[in-house]
Scaffold this motif. Structure first.
Motif, PDB file in Angstrom:
ATOM      1  N   VAL A  17       0.807  -1.221   0.000  1.00 34.57           N
ATOM      2  CA  VAL A  17       0.000   0.000   0.000  1.00 34.57           C
ATOM      3  C   VAL A  17       0.839   1.269   0.000  1.00 34.57           C
ATOM      4  N   TRP A  44       1.415   6.928  -0.984  1.00 33.11           N
ATOM      5  CA  TRP A  44       0.419   5.870  -0.876  1.00 33.11           C
ATOM      6  C   TRP A  44       0.098   5.324  -2.259  1.00 33.11           C
ATOM      7  N   ILE A  73      -5.020  -0.161  -2.802  1.00 32.76           N
ATOM      8  CA  ILE A  73      -5.948   0.138  -1.710  1.00 32.76           C
ATOM      9  C   ILE A  73      -7.394   0.046  -2.209  1.00 32.76           C
TER      10      ILE A  73
END
Length: 275
Positions: free
Chosen positions: A87, A254, A259
């Motif tokens: 992630v 990120w 995700i």
């Protein structure tokens, strides 16, 4: 462990290399095929609530496999190391790499940030080591660190027939000692060793470039200017050479795609169960 490098006659350190677990890639492809078959079957036959729940579970597992098994890898290129984790992604320029080692996984030690006493230690999800391989590596290090007793070689006349002399190259069909040592190394040790080698080469190249730039600046000095017949003052490039000033600090971001691949099926599963 899979290492991919484009063939080139140029400097091998200028080409990108990808390190990842071969087992994770095989597992991912196996599950992707199974998931595709299940989803096609559910599309044809299962159109009730049970089919929706099953499809959501399959999509959720597929998202987890994609994020945790298929996606993680280590990419080394001319600019630095990229640690692609489930992630989060880390980018470490070569100037910010202190060392690379293995403790359960490949670790990249970074230079301290301005004002920090210690630098960050970044772990890679892609290349890990099992307790068994770690134990074997520890035993090999212990054996290599022990002093070896010097044995007096027997006279040539007392050696068995066909015994090669000391230092002779391996005969046909024999594996060289360097190749044997490489085969004994784990995939994590191989990855850490290769990354350490590229980091060392990058530091040497940066030092040579800085030295050439400094010599060029001194040679271009005119009488009355620093570098000609006067001592040079503080060089502003000295601060620019630090990782923080030159933009060579590690960065993190990120990874929203994996995700979303895990979050969307989970939300779909909750909606179907609560409906």
């Amino acid at each position: 462990m899979l290492s991919q490098r484009k063939s080139s006659r140029k400097d091998p350190d200028s080409e990108p290399e990808v390190f990842r677990s071969a087992g994770s890639v095989i597992l991912s492809w196996a599950w992707f095929i199974v998931a595709a078959i299940v989803l096609v079957d559910l599309t044809v036959q299962g159109r009730d609530r049970v089919g929706l729940v099953t499809a959501a579970v399959v999509l959720l597992i597929t998202g987890v496999v994609y994020a945790c098994a298929w996606r993680p890898k280590i990419v080394a290129d001319s600019g630095g190391i990229s640690l692609i984790n489930p992630v989060r992604d880390y980018r470490v320029p070569w100037a910010a790499v202190v060392k690379v080692d293995v403790v359960n996984a490949v670790r990249v030690h970074c230079t301290p940030a301005p004002g920090a006493a210690r630098g960050k230690v970044l772990y890679s999800w892609a290349v890990q080591t099992t307790p068994r391989s770690a134990k074997r590596a520890a035993l090999r290090r212990d054996a290599a660190s022990r002093p070896r007793a010097r044995l007096t070689p027997r006279p040539r006349s007392l050696q068995p027939p066909g015994t090669p002399p000391p230092g002779a190259p391996p005969r046909y069909g024999e594996i060289p000692d360097a190749a044997k040592e490489a085969l004994d190394r784990s995939t994590a040790d191989f990855t850490a060793g290769r990354l350490s080698e590229r980091a060392q080469h990058a530091r040497q190249a940066a030092a040579r470039a800085a030295g050439a730039h400094l010599l060029a600046g001194q040679g271009a000095g005119q009488p009355g200017e620093p570098g000609a017949d006067q001592p040079a003052g503080p060089d502003p490039r000295a601060d620019a050479a630090s990782p923080a000033a030159a933009g060579e600090a590690p960065t993190v971001q990120w990874a929203w795609r994996p995700i979303a691949a895990m979050t969307a099926p989970l939300l779909l599963l909750l909606l179907v169960l609560l409906a």
